[in-house]
Motif scaffolding. Structure first.
Motif, PDB file in Angstrom:
ATOM      1  N   ASP A  60     -17.304  -6.828 -15.248  1.00 38.91           N
ATOM      2  CA  ASP A  60     -16.702  -7.147 -13.938  1.00 38.91           C
ATOM      3  C   ASP A  60     -15.172  -7.143 -13.978  1.00 38.91           C
ATOM      4  O   ASP A  60     -14.517  -7.520 -13.003  1.00 38.91           O
ATOM      5  CB  ASP A  60     -17.218  -8.498 -13.421  1.00 38.91           C
ATOM      6  CG  ASP A  60     -16.826  -9.658 -14.332  1.00 38.91           C
ATOM      7  OD1 ASP A  60     -16.161  -9.422 -15.368  1.00 38.91           O
ATOM      8  OD2 ASP A  60     -17.190 -10.809 -14.006  1.00 38.91           O
ATOM      9  N   ARG A  63     -13.082  -9.021 -15.422  1.00 43.02           N
ATOM     10  CA  ARG A  63     -12.456 -10.338 -15.242  1.00 43.02           C
ATOM     11  C   ARG A  63     -12.257 -11.090 -16.551  1.00 43.02           C
ATOM     12  O   ARG A  63     -11.639 -12.160 -16.557  1.00 43.02           O
ATOM     13  CB  ARG A  63     -13.279 -11.183 -14.272  1.00 43.02           C
ATOM     14  CG  ARG A  63     -13.229 -10.684 -12.825  1.00 43.02           C
ATOM     15  CD  ARG A  63     -14.094 -11.545 -11.922  1.00 43.02           C
ATOM     16  NE  ARG A  63     -13.733 -12.956 -12.005  1.00 43.02           N
ATOM     17  CZ  ARG A  63     -14.479 -13.959 -11.540  1.00 43.02           C
ATOM     18  NH1 ARG A  63     -15.631 -13.682 -10.936  1.00 43.02           N
ATOM     19  NH2 ARG A  63     -14.086 -15.201 -11.639  1.00 43.02           N
ATOM     20  N   PHE A  76      -3.372 -13.881 -11.101  1.00 40.79           N
ATOM     21  CA  PHE A  76      -4.787 -13.557 -11.295  1.00 40.79           C
ATOM     22  C   PHE A  76      -5.402 -14.323 -12.465  1.00 40.79           C
ATOM     23  O   PHE A  76      -6.625 -14.434 -12.548  1.00 40.79           O
ATOM     24  CB  PHE A  76      -4.945 -12.053 -11.547  1.00 40.79           C
ATOM     25  CG  PHE A  76      -4.557 -11.194 -10.388  1.00 40.79           C
ATOM     26  CD1 PHE A  76      -5.501 -10.781  -9.454  1.00 40.79           C
ATOM     27  CD2 PHE A  76      -3.245 -10.793 -10.201  1.00 40.79           C
ATOM     28  CE1 PHE A  76      -5.150  -9.988  -8.375  1.00 40.79           C
ATOM     29  CE2 PHE A  76      -2.872 -10.008  -9.125  1.00 40.79           C
ATOM     30  CZ  PHE A  76      -3.822  -9.600  -8.202  1.00 40.79           C
ATOM     31  N   GLU A 111      -9.902 -12.979 -10.240  1.00 42.47           N
ATOM     32  CA  GLU A 111     -10.386 -11.756  -9.623  1.00 42.47           C
ATOM     33  C   GLU A 111      -9.814 -10.578 -10.400  1.00 42.47           C
ATOM     34  O   GLU A 111      -8.772 -10.695 -11.057  1.00 42.47           O
ATOM     35  CB  GLU A 111      -9.999 -11.670  -8.148  1.00 42.47           C
ATOM     36  CG  GLU A 111      -8.506 -11.658  -7.877  1.00 42.47           C
ATOM     37  CD  GLU A 111      -8.185 -11.484  -6.409  1.00 42.47           C
ATOM     38  OE1 GLU A 111      -8.600 -10.463  -5.843  1.00 42.47           O
ATOM     39  OE2 GLU A 111      -7.509 -12.376  -5.836  1.00 42.47           O
ATOM     40  N   ARG A 144      -3.869  -5.213  -6.302  1.00 38.19           N
ATOM     41  CA  ARG A 144      -5.322  -5.147  -6.252  1.00 38.19           C
ATOM     42  C   ARG A 144      -5.851  -3.719  -6.082  1.00 38.19           C
ATOM     43  O   ARG A 144      -7.039  -3.473  -6.252  1.00 38.19           O
ATOM     44  CB  ARG A 144      -5.832  -6.028  -5.112  1.00 38.19           C
ATOM     45  CG  ARG A 144      -5.621  -7.512  -5.373  1.00 38.19           C
ATOM     46  CD  ARG A 144      -5.755  -8.337  -4.106  1.00 38.19           C
ATOM     47  NE  ARG A 144      -5.722  -9.767  -4.406  1.00 38.19           N
ATOM     48  CZ  ARG A 144      -4.606 -10.459  -4.631  1.00 38.19           C
ATOM     49  NH1 ARG A 144      -3.431  -9.852  -4.589  1.00 38.19           N
ATOM     50  NH2 ARG A 144      -4.661 -11.750  -4.905  1.00 38.19           N
TER      51      ARG A 144
END
Length: 544
Positions: A102, A104, A147, A165, A487
């Motif tokens: 993911d 992350r 982040f 995120e 992002r």
């Protein structure tokens, strides 16, 4: 020599006469004397003498963005990643890493053999503390830490970064090649308040700082770190193997006159002039004993930075008037002069970079004095003097403030030029006092292109007010665009956002780009091993 003596010792004891022994001892002594003389000559030859571009006054490369402090940092500290000459991120202190599905969770393992100059091993706790301090000062670091949810150290050689995120620039931030570089320091030093300067200067890099020989304004000395273990790759940018072939590097901080620098280089009193005066470019080019070392494949950008907190540049219309006056050709012609070494450019994220654009640049690129006069009259400018800072010892930019003062006066501004050495200027630009009480209105600086071509790293478009770069621009629209850029993962979308950022930056007058240039470095031909570093890095060099 000792082993030869020991291997022959038994033969002497087995019957060689005392006379022969005395003769042999005399021969050994003479040979030892010759070896000592040769050793002294080698030691002299292994000293690399450099004239850096400015004085070194600030030793904390996290506290300031000054390139002298960055260069000092590269001598004694190491980094987790580096950026090679093709702008690719490559591991440096990191041996391996992995990313979760993911995107992350990032897990990093340090390579073996990392040791600080005080003999203590580099651990993951040192890394985490160093990153936390860097993240509070650097534009890209602070963006990354928006982040970062947390970091931990499951093993002495392993650290992890947990993101709230996903974002697409973790490695780019950790491998950032220029100010502020995320250098790794011992934990006890890295825990220093990021808004106070560190007092110890211990790293794990290729050189050891000789603090007892450091004299600001005179010299800085670095010794080869015999315990440093370089990577196996060839050097490239700030990445690859940092091999040291000299025993000692001396920075001559006192030699500030351009002609005196060239004279010293021609006489062999110094080996490298980090930033050759443009006025002496042709002389060095035509000298058979000297070289214009190839060390960069991208150039630098000049820019004028406004103080948005103080009059008169707290008024956007006044800033726009100044930008219209600041057409680039007069600056470049006066400062650089050599046509092959400069080019006009209205791209805030640099011409030749992945986000180059002309959007919004018409005001400056096509403005002129008449347009500036019209804008200044319409702005309501009340005659407040512009306090313009001028460095006296930074040859690459010292003519630019005079050009700025002349253009501003022609446009109708009152201007007060304050001359000082670069390190004093660096200290003064950090002050938010009123310009007539120790503050400032305008200064001119230069950044390497790779400090500017990424909209996240570019300090000029970090508009978080007093949390941003000197000048303290506050603009929520630019903050929003920058956050969206962080992002974005699609290149087309990133280019679109970068163009919107540039349009907005010109609209609010964050700063005025003044063109791009190539900075020549001069060296004696006895020095070899230069590589494309896009900066001033002093490993891989040999001196014949």
């Amino acid at each position: 020599m000792r082993s030869l003596w020991r291997s022959g010792q038994s033969n002497f004891l087995k019957g060689i006469s005392m006379k022969l022994m005395r003769r042999s001892l005399i021969s050994v002594a003479l040979a030892a004397g010759l070896c000592a003389s040769a050793g002294q000559a080698l030691a002299q030859g292994s000293v690399l003498r450099i004239v850096p571009h400015s004085n070194l006054a600030i030793l904390d490369p996290i506290w300031t963005t000054a390139y002298m402090s960055r260069n000092h940092g590269y001598m004694i500290y190491d980094t987790l990643f580096g950026t090679d000459e093709k702008a690719q991120i490559k591991p440096q202190m990191v041996e391996s890493w992995s990313v979760s599905d993911d995107n992350r969770l990032y897990t990093f393992k340090l390579r073996k053999g990392l040791e600080f100059h005080d003999g203590k091993p580099v651990t993951s706790e040192d890394v985490v503390a160093s990153l936390q301090r860097w993240g509070k000062r650097d534009a890209m670091g602070s963006a990354l830490f928006q982040f970062v949810q947390r970091m931990d150290t499951p093993a002495p050689d392993t650290f992890r970064i947990f993101l709230g995120e996903a974002c697409g620039f973790v490695l780019e931030a950790l491998g950032k090649p220029s100010s502020n570089v995320p250098f790794i320091m011992p934990k006890r030093i890295a825990e220093t308040d990021p808004f106070k300067q560190i007092e110890e200067h211990i790293g794990s890099g290729p050189y050891i700082f000789k603090r007892d020989e450091f004299k600001p304004g005179d010299k800085a000395v670095y010794l080869k770190n015999p315990k440093y273990v370089p990577r196996n790759e060839p050097p490239s940018g700030s990445a690859g193997g940092k091999r040291v072939y000299v025993d000692r590097v001396e920075w001559n901080l006192a030699l500030r006159d351009a002609q005196a620098q060239v004279n010293a280089l021609q006489k062999g009193e110094v080996d490298i002039i980090e930033q050759l005066s443009f006025d002496h470019y042709e002389a060095v080019k035509n000298d058979p004993n000297l070289q214009l070392a190839k060390y960069a494949n991208i150039g630098l950008s000049y820019m004028a930075r406004f103080n948005h907190l103080a009059k008169p540049f707290d008024n956007v219309k006044v800033r726009q008037a100044a930008m219209a006056a600041f057409q680039q050709e007069p600056f470049l012609r006066a400062q650089v002069g050599v046509k092959d070494l400069y080019r006009t450019c209205g791209a805030m994220f640099v011409c030749g970079g992945p986000y180059a654009s002309t959007a919004g640049s018409e005001l400056q690129m096509k403005g002129g004095i008449k347009k500036a006069q019209e804008l200044l009259k319409a702005s309501g400018y009340d005659g407040t003097p512009v306090v313009l800072l001028k460095p006296t010892d930074l040859l690459s930019i010292h003519k630019l403030p005079d050009v700025a003062a002349q253009l501003l006066r022609q446009a109708g501004f009152k201007v007060e030029v304050l001359a000082m050495d670069w390190q004093s200027l660096v200290a003064r630009r950090a002050k938010k006092d009123a310009p007539d009480k120790g503050g400032w209105n305008l200064f001119i600086t230069a950044f390497w292109a790779f400090d500017l071509w990424d909209p996240i790293a570019n300090p000029m478009t970090d508009t978080r007010g007093e949390k941003g770069f000197f000048g303290w621009v506050g603009d929520d629209r630019l903050v929003d665009l920058r956050n969206r850029f962080m992002r974005a993962t699609d290149m087309a979308e990133k280019k679109k956002l970068a163009e919107q950022m540039q349009l907005r930056a010109y609209e609010v007058g964050t700063h005025a780009p003044l063109g791009q240039y190539d900075q020549p470095m001069a060296a004696r031909k006895a020095v070899s091993g230069f590589f494309v570093s896009n900066g001033n890095l002093y490993w891989n060099l040999r001196k014949d």
